[in-house]
Design an enzyme around this catalytic site. Structure first.
Site, PDB file in Angstrom:
ATOM      1  N   GLU A  28       0.171  11.397  -4.569  1.00  0.00           N
ATOM      2  CA  GLU A  28      -0.453  10.895  -3.344  1.00  0.00           C
ATOM      3  C   GLU A  28      -1.877  11.402  -3.133  1.00  0.00           C
ATOM      4  OE1 GLU A  28       0.554   8.513  -1.564  1.00  0.00           O
ATOM      5  OE2 GLU A  28       2.697   8.379  -1.924  1.00  0.00           O
ATOM      6  N   ASP A  39      -4.478   2.296   4.614  1.00  0.00           N
ATOM      7  CA  ASP A  39      -3.466   1.919   3.628  1.00  0.00           C
ATOM      8  C   ASP A  39      -2.719   0.698   4.148  1.00  0.00           C
ATOM      9  OD1 ASP A  39      -1.613   1.937   1.523  1.00  0.00           O
ATOM     10  OD2 ASP A  39      -0.346   3.430   2.501  1.00  0.00           O
ATOM     11  N   LYS A  51       2.290   8.268   7.114  1.00  0.00           N
ATOM     12  CA  LYS A  51       1.955   7.363   8.214  1.00  0.00           C
ATOM     13  C   LYS A  51       2.544   7.922   9.517  1.00  0.00           C
ATOM     14  CE  LYS A  51       1.630   3.138   5.496  1.00  0.00           C
ATOM     15  NZ  LYS A  51       0.219   2.889   5.694  1.00  0.00           N
ATOM     16  N   LEU A  52       1.987   7.487  10.645  1.00  0.00           N
ATOM     17  CA  LEU A  52       2.450   7.966  11.942  1.00  0.00           C
ATOM     18  C   LEU A  52       3.939   7.675  12.143  1.00  0.00           C
ATOM     19  CD1 LEU A  52       1.926   9.246  14.702  1.00  0.00           C
ATOM     20  CD2 LEU A  52       1.093   7.013  15.497  1.00  0.00           C
ATOM     21  N   SER A  53       4.398   6.485  11.800  1.00  0.00           N
ATOM     22  CA  SER A  53       5.818   6.148  11.986  1.00  0.00           C
ATOM     23  C   SER A  53       6.713   7.051  11.135  1.00  0.00           C
ATOM     24  CB  SER A  53       6.074   4.676  11.656  1.00  0.00           C
ATOM     25  OG  SER A  53       5.695   4.394  10.318  1.00  0.00           O
ATOM     26  N   TYR A  90      12.507  13.707   6.061  1.00  0.00           N
ATOM     27  CA  TYR A  90      12.635  12.256   5.918  1.00  0.00           C
ATOM     28  C   TYR A  90      13.669  11.935   4.842  1.00  0.00           C
ATOM     29  CZ  TYR A  90      10.991   7.387   5.757  1.00  0.00           C
ATOM     30  OH  TYR A  90      10.897   6.015   5.817  1.00  0.00           O
ATOM     31  N   HIS A 113      10.173   7.605   0.131  1.00  0.00           N
ATOM     32  CA  HIS A 113       8.852   8.025   0.605  1.00  0.00           C
ATOM     33  C   HIS A 113       7.877   6.853   0.498  1.00  0.00           C
ATOM     34  CE1 HIS A 113       5.392  10.538   1.419  1.00  0.00           C
ATOM     35  NE2 HIS A 113       4.805  10.026   0.344  1.00  0.00           N
ATOM     36  N   ASN A 114       7.939   6.130  -0.576  1.00  0.00           N
ATOM     37  CA  ASN A 114       7.025   5.022  -0.826  1.00  0.00           C
ATOM     38  C   ASN A 114       7.399   3.749  -0.065  1.00  0.00           C
ATOM     39  OD1 ASN A 114       6.516   2.549  -3.132  1.00  0.00           O
ATOM     40  ND2 ASN A 114       4.761   3.776  -2.491  1.00  0.00           N
ATOM     41  N   GLY A 115       8.692   3.491   0.074  1.00  0.00           N
ATOM     42  CA  GLY A 115       9.126   2.196   0.598  1.00  0.00           C
ATOM     43  C   GLY A 115       9.914   2.217   1.882  1.00  0.00           C
TER      44      GLY A 115
END
Length: 138
Positions: A28, A39, A51-53, A90, A113-115
């Site tokens: 990353e 992004d 990301k914030l979410s 997460y 993490h990516n999707g």
């Protein structure tokens, strides 16, 4: 014997996740506090391009009393320990979505993490996973 085996397996998953975190960090940001970047229409910040979410989903680690969620997200993302805690949280929150896929802990961590929460089931995350494997993680 069963308890001992469970302890060994728990250690192995934690260890795999630690190595995996390092590979995700390297992919990353070269594992550097890079700030925020656009992004696909929203900002991704810090070591893991969070990301914030995602920060909200990981439980907002490191958020200080009176601090806005956005300020905490930006700060946490650029602090390696805090950002790593977020990625691990997460993973722990959403790994159950991948039960029965036959994927190992690192693949689940990387692809989610990516999707997103069901990233482990999205073909769009396979390229990302291949990049993580290329860094020596599996």
């Amino acid at each position: 014997m069963f308890v001992k085996l469970c302890g060994i397996l728990a250690f192995a998953v934690t260890y795999a996740s630690s190595d995996c975190l390092q590979c995700i960090c390297k992919k990353e940001s070269e594992c550097k506090p890079v700030g925020c970047n656009d992004d696909v229409g929203s900002l991704s910040c810090g070591y893991y391009q969070i990301k914030l979410s995602y920060y909200k989903d990981c439980g907002q680690p490191g958020k200080r009393a009176g601090e806005s969620v956005e300020a905490a997200w930006r700060r946490c993302s650029d602090e390696l320990d805090c950002a790593s805690t977020c990625v691990q949280s997460y993973y722990n929150r959403y790994k159950k979505q991948c039960a029965g896929t036959g994927q190992g802990a690192c693949e689940i961590m990387a692809r989610n993490h990516n999707g997103g929460p069901r990233g482990c089931k999205k073909s769009a995350t396979l390229g990302y996973w291949n990049g993580i494997k290329g860094l020596g993680c599996s």
